[in-house]
Every structure is written in structure tokens, then in C-alpha cells.
Design a protein around this motif. Structure first.
Motif, PDB file in Angstrom:
ATOM      1  N   LEU A 197      -6.458  79.322  21.359  1.00  0.00           N
ATOM      2  CA  LEU A 197      -5.727  79.892  22.624  1.00  0.00           C
ATOM      3  C   LEU A 197      -4.432  79.818  22.022  1.00  0.00           C
ATOM      4  CD1 LEU A 197      -5.033  80.445  25.352  1.00  0.00           C
ATOM      5  CD2 LEU A 197      -5.251  77.832  25.908  1.00  0.00           C
ATOM      6  N   ILE A 198      -3.930  78.750  21.030  1.00  0.00           N
ATOM      7  CA  ILE A 198      -2.768  78.836  20.222  1.00  0.00           C
ATOM      8  C   ILE A 198      -3.233  79.031  18.639  1.00  0.00           C
ATOM      9  CG2 ILE A 198      -0.744  77.818  19.458  1.00  0.00           C
ATOM     10  CD1 ILE A 198      -0.730  75.815  21.909  1.00  0.00           C
TER      11      ILE A 198
ATOM     12  N   TYR B 117       1.315  81.401  21.190  1.00  0.00           N
ATOM     13  CA  TYR B 117       0.457  81.045  22.630  1.00  0.00           C
ATOM     14  C   TYR B 117       0.051  82.149  22.933  1.00  0.00           C
ATOM     15  CZ  TYR B 117      -0.672  79.914  27.356  1.00  0.00           C
ATOM     16  OH  TYR B 117      -1.368  79.698  28.591  1.00  0.00           O
TER      17      TYR B 117
ATOM     18  N   CYS C  74      -5.601  78.162  29.659  1.00  0.00           N
ATOM     19  CA  CYS C  74      -4.765  76.989  29.568  1.00  0.00           C
ATOM     20  C   CYS C  74      -5.173  75.936  30.640  1.00  0.00           C
ATOM     21  CB  CYS C  74      -3.510  77.570  29.401  1.00  0.00           C
ATOM     22  SG  CYS C  74      -2.139  76.109  29.455  1.00  0.00           S
ATOM     23  N   VAL C  75      -5.505  74.625  30.643  1.00  0.00           N
ATOM     24  CA  VAL C  75      -5.627  73.859  31.600  1.00  0.00           C
ATOM     25  C   VAL C  75      -4.383  73.129  31.870  1.00  0.00           C
ATOM     26  CG1 VAL C  75      -7.928  73.583  31.278  1.00  0.00           C
ATOM     27  CG2 VAL C  75      -6.337  72.145  29.997  1.00  0.00           C
ATOM     28  N   ASP C  76      -3.336  73.336  31.395  1.00  0.00           N
ATOM     29  CA  ASP C  76      -1.675  72.799  31.371  1.00  0.00           C
ATOM     30  C   ASP C  76      -1.772  71.161  31.167  1.00  0.00           C
ATOM     31  OD1 ASP C  76       0.754  72.991  31.921  1.00  0.00           O
ATOM     32  OD2 ASP C  76       0.781  73.189  34.306  1.00  0.00           O
ATOM     33  N   CYS C  77      -2.628  70.920  30.128  1.00  0.00           N
ATOM     34  CA  CYS C  77      -2.574  69.324  29.705  1.00  0.00           C
ATOM     35  C   CYS C  77      -1.432  69.024  29.003  1.00  0.00           C
ATOM     36  CB  CYS C  77      -3.959  69.249  29.010  1.00  0.00           C
ATOM     37  SG  CYS C  77      -3.763  70.273  27.398  1.00  0.00           S
ATOM     38  N   ASN C  78      -0.675  69.789  28.604  1.00  0.00           N
ATOM     39  CA  ASN C  78       0.746  69.642  27.693  1.00  0.00           C
ATOM     40  C   ASN C  78       0.495  68.970  26.507  1.00  0.00           C
ATOM     41  OD1 ASN C  78       2.501  70.680  29.381  1.00  0.00           O
ATOM     42  ND2 ASN C  78       2.824  68.902  30.714  1.00  0.00           N
ATOM     43  N   MET C  79      -0.793  68.804  26.182  1.00  0.00           N
ATOM     44  CA  MET C  79      -0.952  68.437  24.798  1.00  0.00           C
ATOM     45  C   MET C  79      -0.344  68.773  23.386  1.00  0.00           C
ATOM     46  SD  MET C  79      -3.044  65.791  24.407  1.00  0.00           S
ATOM     47  CE  MET C  79      -3.892  65.803  23.038  1.00  0.00           C
ATOM     48  N   CYS C  80      -0.259  70.422  23.821  1.00  0.00           N
ATOM     49  CA  CYS C  80       0.632  71.097  22.586  1.00  0.00           C
ATOM     50  C   CYS C  80       2.161  70.769  22.699  1.00  0.00           C
ATOM     51  CB  CYS C  80       0.620  72.679  22.643  1.00  0.00           C
ATOM     52  SG  CYS C  80       0.910  73.068  24.545  1.00  0.00           S
TER      53      CYS C  80
ATOM     54  N   ARG D  19       4.265  77.674  24.710  1.00  0.00           N
ATOM     55  CA  ARG D  19       4.065  78.386  25.716  1.00  0.00           C
ATOM     56  C   ARG D  19       5.060  79.257  26.269  1.00  0.00           C
ATOM     57  NH1 ARG D  19       0.943  74.735  29.579  1.00  0.00           N
ATOM     58  NH2 ARG D  19       2.838  73.369  28.771  1.00  0.00           N
TER      59      ARG D  19
ATOM     60  N   CYS E  61      -4.631  72.085  20.830  1.00  0.00           N
ATOM     61  CA  CYS E  61      -5.173  72.936  21.869  1.00  0.00           C
ATOM     62  C   CYS E  61      -6.714  73.373  21.497  1.00  0.00           C
ATOM     63  CB  CYS E  61      -4.439  74.251  21.899  1.00  0.00           C
ATOM     64  SG  CYS E  61      -4.789  75.186  23.209  1.00  0.00           S
TER      65      CYS E  61
ATOM     66  N   VAL F  53      -8.370  70.618  22.835  1.00  0.00           N
ATOM     67  CA  VAL F  53      -8.594  70.696  24.342  1.00  0.00           C
ATOM     68  C   VAL F  53      -9.833  71.513  24.670  1.00  0.00           C
ATOM     69  CG1 VAL F  53      -7.710  71.245  26.466  1.00  0.00           C
ATOM     70  CG2 VAL F  53      -6.205  69.693  24.813  1.00  0.00           C
ATOM     71  N   MET F  54      -9.664  72.750  24.085  1.00  0.00           N
ATOM     72  CA  MET F  54     -10.865  73.737  24.059  1.00  0.00           C
ATOM     73  C   MET F  54     -12.346  73.413  23.648  1.00  0.00           C
ATOM     74  SD  MET F  54      -9.244  76.466  25.344  1.00  0.00           S
ATOM     75  CE  MET F  54      -8.140  75.496  26.201  1.00  0.00           C
TER      76      MET F  54
END
Ligand code: SF4
Ligand code: SF4
Length: 492
Positions: free
Chosen positions: A321-322, A251, A274-280, A291, A308, A311-312
């Protein structure tokens, strides 16, 4: 009179104070990975299909080796102590080839790990492949992540019983097929397949299938990530093989932090990507949050990269991002320096040594395979008695001689003794005159065992041990095998 007030109370606490002691056992928390799509997921599907196909189909591939020989391309023939691999046949005395293959597999794994981290765990390990397959079945029967979580918490209604029952049944069928495929590597697959259903297969075949069915069902269906985290030693070994240039799933917090939930364009100057969506976390089959940094549990399956990147794509951020990154590349990025080139990461002293070792063992094995003998002779001296003195004073020694024809066609050979000028041999069971040579027809891929007596006239050999040779010579080709034997005579 002493007073307790005179005793000072020290401000200290035992490191393992009972009230703070964490229990040694923690119950497993169920993980329900979310389905994800992307480059690495597609790669995993393809690799899974290839590996499962190789495993299940290989024993059914036929290979014509001629009459009297098995026509299965890959066969571990325990009864005749042979290993067949397409056109290669390994005899017990050539077991060093198997050792060579194991060395190559080990060095190859070191090489892959030092370049790509735990790529083996993430893509090719049987535990990963079968868990992925079982998860796919689970999703198919029980639905998406939220539906699976709801079903797990729900009481045992008819719907839950049917869904769980169907899932377990399909898991069991896969587990039986897995155990069944394994035993086909040890016998003629079509014959064994029929024998298994007619009850005529060996008990060991049923027992092996039962054990492998149980382990596949339990490891793949229920223990899943726990096998990787607690049972497998590989994560610990790999820790020692990784270095600052090895690629691992990382990450990039220099880009992602501070994380926060912001809309497109909003707060871009204050927050990271990172939008802190927790998808990862939701897609991770190990249930971890990448993370939090590099972790022993991470099998580098890269599904969090796919999640991720998805999401991006939605938030308008840049991908990766990752990403797969080395510690050196990560630090260079964070400090705004140029990142090391991929070729430099792959071809560095450590990996070059592994590549050299791997290639050296591979070339040595190929050369040995090309020049290896296909004719051999093994000799065992009779121990009791070591020699016999006959009535005319001559000395006789007995030997068990094995002539090995490792070619897949019959051949005519000459058995000969040399090094004892006056010695002659006779062979138990044949009525030829004593002689120095004997001709034999060796059947294809067979061993001919003879009991040979070598006799020397009285006084023609020194007392004690005398070296001589027992040879087998191909009468058509040029091959010859020799054995350095010892002839014993009485010590006066
Ligand atoms: S998927 Fe990407 S954006 Fe979402 S929490 Fe994980 S790192 Fe952040
Ligand atoms: S953190 Fe990412 S790479 Fe590691 S196991 Fe989880 S999903 Fe796979």
C-alpha cells in the motif's frame, strides 16, 4: 470640514500581519520511532553492519609495500604528502586521481538519485547510519516506544538518571570510537593507538578526535532528523534531480483512500485499504506521515513500507500500500493503465548519460593508472641571479632539480642535459668533472633534490632565453622523464 466617515475603510490585511505571524523558531518535537521488522529493515541492518565494519576496520588492514614504506593498506600520509590505497600510491602531482574519484562519486550519486530517489540518505549517509545506531542503543536501554515516551515525561528519578546516564555513556563511547577511527586513516594505526593512550600523539590528533566525538554525539544523539531537514543541502539538490521516473517511497492513495478503521471484510466496499493505524508514522525516523504525499523530509528509508506491509498481513490486505513507486507508475495505477517496466525506468536517457559519464571517467582513470609514469623530474630555475658571467666569459645558470622515484624499489638513473651543444653541468656537493650526464641511485619512493649548474662557453648560446632539456632516464627499464628548461644569457 472633512469627516472621518468620508474615508472608506478598505477590506485588506497585510500578508504578514503581526497577530497572524508564526514564530520563526519552533522547538523540536521529540521523535520516538517504533521498532519495525521487514525486508527494508533487514537490508538497513546489513548495510549498516557493512559500512560500520568498513569504517572501523579499514585503517587496521596491513599491506606489505617493502622496507621503508608504510604497511597500512589505506593511509593519507600528510607528512610525506602521499595517499596509499592498497597497491595504488598517489603522489601530490597525481591529485587529479582524487578529483576523478570525487567526480565519479558525484555522478554515481546523481545516477542513484535519478533511479532510486534519496537512497543515499535512507541507507548509506553517515548521519542516517549513526542515528540508526544511536536509536538502537536507546531502544536497548530505555525500551520500546511507549516506555521511551513515558521516560521522557517522567521526573528525574534514580531510574531515569541511571537509564539516561548509561545511554549517554554508550553514545559517548561510540562517538569517541568514531572520532578515533578517523585519525587512524592519517597515521600508522597501531602506533597511533599506543601514542594516544600514552599521551605521545600529536595535539592535532586529540583535537580531531574531540571535534568528531562532539559532532557525532550531538548530531547522532540529539539533533538527528534536524540535520537532514535543516542543515544538509542534499534534500534541496535532490529535488532538482528527481523526475517522474525516479522511484520514491509513495503512499498509493488510489488504493488506500478513503482510509478508515474497519475490521476484516467490513466496509471493504466503502473504504480503502488504509486502516488508519498510524503505524507508518510511528516507525518513521523523520516523524512524518507519508500519506501526506512526497515531502522534503522523507529520506526514503522505506521503514513505513515494512510497517504497512506488516499491517496488511494482519488485515488480509495486499502488500505495498506504501511502496517504491515513480510518479508515472503512480498515475498509471490510479488511471488503471499499465505501469512502466522497471528496466525502462532504470535505463532511460538521463540515467544512460549518467552511466556513460561514470564509466568514461572510471575507464579513463584506469587507463591513466596503468600507463602513468613512475619516474619524474621537476626543475626550478634560480631566480636571483638568473645567470652568472664567469671570469673566462662563460655563462652559468643554476637549477633546483628534483628526481622523483615513485616506484617502491630503488632504481639507477641517468641525469642528462640536451639542447645546448657545448653546455656541461656540475652538481653542488659532488666533485665530478663537468659533464653532460650523471648517474644516481634513487631510493625507493623518494625524491632526490640536487642543485645543478649548467655552464656554456662564451659566445656558444644566443643572448636571452634558449630552450634545452633536463632528463632523467632509467638505466635498467625504459622509463624517461623530460623537463623543458630555459637557459638565460646576457642580452649583450
Ligand atoms: S501503516 Fe498502512 S494502514 Fe496503517 S496508517 Fe499507514 S498506510 Fe494506513
Ligand atoms: S516517510 Fe517512510 S520512507 Fe520517508 S522517512 Fe518516513 S519512514 Fe522513511
Amino acid at each position: 470640514m472633512a469627516d472621518v466617515a468620508d474615508v472608506e475603510k478598505v477590506d485588506v490585511e497585510a500578508v504578514n500581519a503581526r497577530r497572524k505571524r508564526a514564530p520563526l523558531y519552533a522547538a523540536r518535537k521529540s521523535i520516538h520511532p517504533m521498532r519495525v521488522s521487514g525486508t527494508f529493515r533487514r537490508l538497513k541492518w546489513r548495510l549498516m553492519a557493512v559500512m560500520l565494519a568498513i569504517y572501523y576496520i579499514t585503517p587496521w588492514i596491513r599491506w606489505d609495500r617493502g622496507e621503508g614504506l608504510p604497511d597500512q593498506a589505506v593511509l593519507i600520509d600528510m607528512a610525506h604528502r602521499r595517499f596509499f590505497f592498497f597497491f595504488i600510491e598517489i603522489w601530490p602531482q597525481e591529485f587529479y586521481y582524487v578529483a576523478g574519484m570525487l567526480i565519479m562519486a558525484g555522478v554515481g550519486l546523481f545516477l542513484v538519485t535519478s533511479v532510486l530517489g534519496r537512497a543515499w540518505c535512507g541507507y548509506a549517509c553517515p548521519q542516517t547510519v549513526w542515528v540508526d545506531l544511536f536509536l538502537h542503543v536507546e531502544r536497548w536501554i530505555e525500551g520500546r516506544r511507549n516506555a521511551r515516551i513515558r521516560l521522557e515525561k517522567a521526573p528525574w528519578t534514580m531510574d531515569k538518571i541511571v537509564k539516561r546516564g548509561t545511554k549517554y555513556l554508550i553514545w559517548l563511547l561510540i562517538a569517541v570510537a568514531t572520532g578515533g577511527a578517523w585519525v587512524f586513516y592519517f597515521a600508522d594505526a597501531p602506533t597511533l593507538f599506543v601514542d594516544l593512550f600514552t599521551g605521545e600523539a600529536a595535539t592535532v590528533a586529540y583535537a580531531t578526535i574531540a571535534v568528531l566525538t562532539a559532532t557525532t554525539f550531538i548530531f547522532g544523539g540529539f539533533m538527528r532528523e534536524q540535520v537532514c531537514t535543516y542543515m544538509c543541502p542534499w534534500p534541496r539538490i535532490q529535488g532538482a534531480m528527481l523526475d517522474e521516473n525516479s522511484l520514491t517511497v509513495t503512499y498509493n492513495d488510489w488504493r488506500g483512500e478513503p482510509r478508515g478503521r474497519h475490521r476484516k471484510g467490513e466496509g471493504a466496499d466503502k473504504l480503502g485499504d488504509c486502516v488508519d493505524c498510524n503505524m507508518c508514522v510511528a516507525v518513521c525516523p523523520m516523524g512524518i506521515d507519508i500519506r501526506d504525499g512526497s515531502q522534503l523530509e522523507c529520506i526514503t528509508c522505506a521503514l513505513c513500507i515494512d510497517a504497512c506491509n506488516g499491517v496488511m498481513a494482519k488485515t488480509g490486505g495486499l502488500p505495498n500500500l506504501i511502496s517504491y513507486s515513480s510518479l508515472n507508475a503512480y498515475e498509471a495505477h490510479a488511471e488503471g493503465k499499465e505501469t512502466p517496466r522497471l528496466l525502462k525506468v532504470i535505463f532511460r536517457p538521463r540515467t544512460l548519460i549518467y552511466m556513460g559519464l561514470w564509466a568514461a571517467v572510471g575507464i579513463a582513470m584506469l587507463v591513466m593508472l596503468g600507463v602513468r609514469d613512475r619516474l619524474d623530474v621537476n626543475v626550478l630555475h634560480d631566480r636571483n641571479p638568473q645567470y652568472v658571467t664567469l671570469s673566462d666569459g662563460s655563462i652559468r645558470n643554476g637549477f633546483t632539480v628534483k628526481l622523483l622515484n615513485m616506484e617502491q624499489k630503488p632504481r639507477r638513473v641517468l641525469l642528462a642535459i640536451s639542447g645546448l651543444p657545448d653546455a656541461l653541468m656540475t652538481v653542488a656537493g659532488d666533485d665530478f668533472w663537468p659533464s653532460k650526464t650523471r648517474e644516481y641511485e634513487l631510493a625507493a619512493d623518494k625524491v632526490l633534490t640536487l642543485h645543478v649548474f649548467v655552464t656554456t662557453p662564451a659566445g656558444s648560446v644566443e643572448p636571452g632565453a634558449t630552450n634545452f632539456r633536463i632528463s632523467v632516464i632509467d638505466l635498467v627499464g625504459i622509463e624517461q622523464a623530460n623537463y623543458g628548461a630555459i637557459f638565460y644569457a646576457p642580452e649583450n
